[in-house]
Design an enzyme around this catalytic site. Structure first.
Site, PDB file in Angstrom:
ATOM      1  N   GLY A 227      48.838  42.369  40.489  1.00 11.42           N
ATOM      2  CA  GLY A 227      49.863  42.791  41.441  1.00 11.42           C
ATOM      3  C   GLY A 227      49.288  43.450  42.682  1.00 11.42           C
TER       4      GLY A 227
ATOM      5  N   GLY B  81      47.445  42.103  44.918  1.00 16.02           N
ATOM      6  CA  GLY B  81      47.541  41.181  46.056  1.00 16.02           C
ATOM      7  C   GLY B  81      46.369  40.227  46.205  1.00 16.02           C
ATOM      8  CE  LYS B  82      43.529  39.869  40.900  1.00 16.04           C
ATOM      9  NZ  LYS B  82      44.624  40.801  40.567  1.00 16.04           N
ATOM     10  CB  SER B  83      47.316  35.257  44.242  1.00 19.45           C
ATOM     11  OG  SER B  83      47.025  35.598  42.942  1.00 19.45           O
ATOM     12  CB  THR B  84      49.004  37.867  48.590  1.00 15.90           C
ATOM     13  OG1 THR B  84      49.946  37.956  47.525  1.00 15.90           O
ATOM     14  CG2 THR B  84      49.716  37.834  49.922  1.00 15.90           C
TER      15      THR B  84
ATOM     16  NE  ARG C 285      52.776  34.901  36.860  1.00 13.66           N
ATOM     17  CZ  ARG C 285      51.701  35.558  37.284  1.00 13.66           C
ATOM     18  NH1 ARG C 285      51.178  35.284  38.471  1.00 13.66           N
ATOM     19  NH2 ARG C 285      51.157  36.491  36.542  1.00 13.66           N
TER      20      ARG C 285
ATOM     21  NE  ARG D 274      53.415  38.494  40.149  1.00 13.53           N
ATOM     22  CZ  ARG D 274      52.166  38.638  39.728  1.00 13.53           C
ATOM     23  NH1 ARG D 274      51.173  38.575  40.589  1.00 13.53           N
ATOM     24  NH2 ARG D 274      51.897  38.843  38.451  1.00 13.53           N
TER      25      ARG D 274
ATOM     26  NE  ARG E 120      50.707  40.305  33.629  1.00 15.85           N
ATOM     27  CZ  ARG E 120      50.047  39.289  34.174  1.00 15.85           C
ATOM     28  NH1 ARG E 120      49.566  39.392  35.385  1.00 15.85           N
ATOM     29  NH2 ARG E 120      49.874  38.150  33.518  1.00 15.85           N
TER      30      ARG E 120
ATOM     31  CG  ASN F  53      47.124  44.233  49.829  1.00 16.19           C
ATOM     32  OD1 ASN F  53      47.469  44.244  51.013  1.00 16.19           O
ATOM     33  ND2 ASN F  53      47.650  43.409  48.939  1.00 16.19           N
ATOM     34  CG  ASP F  54      49.527  50.801  52.526  1.00 14.75           C
ATOM     35  OD1 ASP F  54      50.637  50.299  52.298  1.00 14.75           O
ATOM     36  OD2 ASP F  54      49.380  51.997  52.837  1.00 14.75           O
TER      37      ASP F  54
END
Ligand SMILES: Nc1ncnc2c1ncn2[C@@H]1O[C@H](COP(=O)(O)OP(=O)(O)OP(=O)(O)O)[C@@H](O)[C@H]1O
Ligand SMILES: Nc1nc2c(ncn2[C@@H]2O[C@H](COP(=O)(O)O)[C@@H](O)[C@H]2O)c(=O)[nH]1
Length: 207
Positions: free
Chosen positions: A23, A25-28, A53, A146, A157, A180-181
């Site tokens: 959550g 934000g790695k994939s983003t 998913r 999400r 998680r 990641n803000d």
């Protein structure tokens, strides 16, 4: 070398390991990189035993397999690393990394903390990037918004995230730590950290 995975013949750009709590934000962030730098980065498609998913594609986001298939492949030595996370198995196959490296692209691995520790015992020599959320509260909000997790999975998680956030402070574990803000700021920092490798790939493809 017992842990050799990439082989000397595979000398090319250094891979990038992206890790951090679920959550964060790695994939983003990595999807933004793949989109902006088409022909520079390639994603290492992991295997997992979790269900896809909505919107995820087999062979693109993950290779979705059963526990039996995954265990058999691990036993045959087909994986660089594997881990149990939040009740499911995840792992990076040698083939996944080699497929990207064969194209001379910067291979991006999105893996958890156990994966980071295991990759450190190989000769992959990646740049280790930790993506962290600004706070546990923000992380929980992102994961809830999400809408991909059951309450049970979400709690698992969040528990793993607390451990991850502590361990990631270990000196020398990561080369770069990004909070990641604000998304664009975090993405800018990620690009800055990878500029040298990006330039190498661009120079090689010109020559
Ligand atoms: N800077 C940001 N500000 C607000 N929301 C964000 C930001 N970065 C990511 N998000 C959102 O937070 C959620 C989690 O992000 P993402 O799925 O990229 O996390 P992740 O680290 O890849 O998680 P996992 O490890 O579970 O795959 C997503 O819904 C995403 O759109
Ligand atoms: N050790 C590994 N961890 C992996 C791999 N692929 C993904 N992951 C990590 O799992 C969690 C959960 O991912 P999700 O897609 O179910 O949200 C996350 O931290 C990923 O980084 C892998 O091959 N090896």
């Amino acid at each position: 070398c017992v842990f050799c995975v990439s082989g000397a013949a595979m000398a090319g750009p250094r891979p990038v390991v992206m890790s951090g709590p679920s959550g964060a934000g790695k994939s983003t962030l990595l999807k933004k990189l793949l989109k902006e730098f088409d022909g520079v980065f390639g994603f290492s498609v992991s295997h997992t035993t979790r269900s896809p998913r909505p919107g995820e594609e087999n062979g693109k986001d993950y290779h979705y397999v059963t526990r039996e298939v995954m265990q058999a492949a691990i036993a045959k030595g087909e994986f660089i690393e594997n881990a149990e996370f939040s009740g499911n198995m995840y792992g990076t196959s040698k083939a996944a990394v080699q497929a990207v490296q064969a194209k001379n692209l910067i291979c991006i691995l999105d893996i958890d903390m156990q994966g980071v520790k295991n990759i450190k015992r190989t000769d992959l020599n990646p740049i280790y990037v930790s993506i962290q959320p600004p706070s546990m509260e923000t992380l929980e909000k992102r994961l809830r918004d999400r809408k991909t997790e059951s309450e049970e999975s979400l709690q698992k998680r969040l528990r793993a995230a607390k451990v991850d956030m502590e361990i990631s402070k270990e000196p020398g574990l990561f080369d770069v730590l990004i909070i990641n803000d604000e998304l664009d700021l975090a993405y800018g920092k990620l690009k800055d950290a990878l500029l040298e490798e990006i330039q190498k790939v661009r120079d090689t493809s010109k020559s």
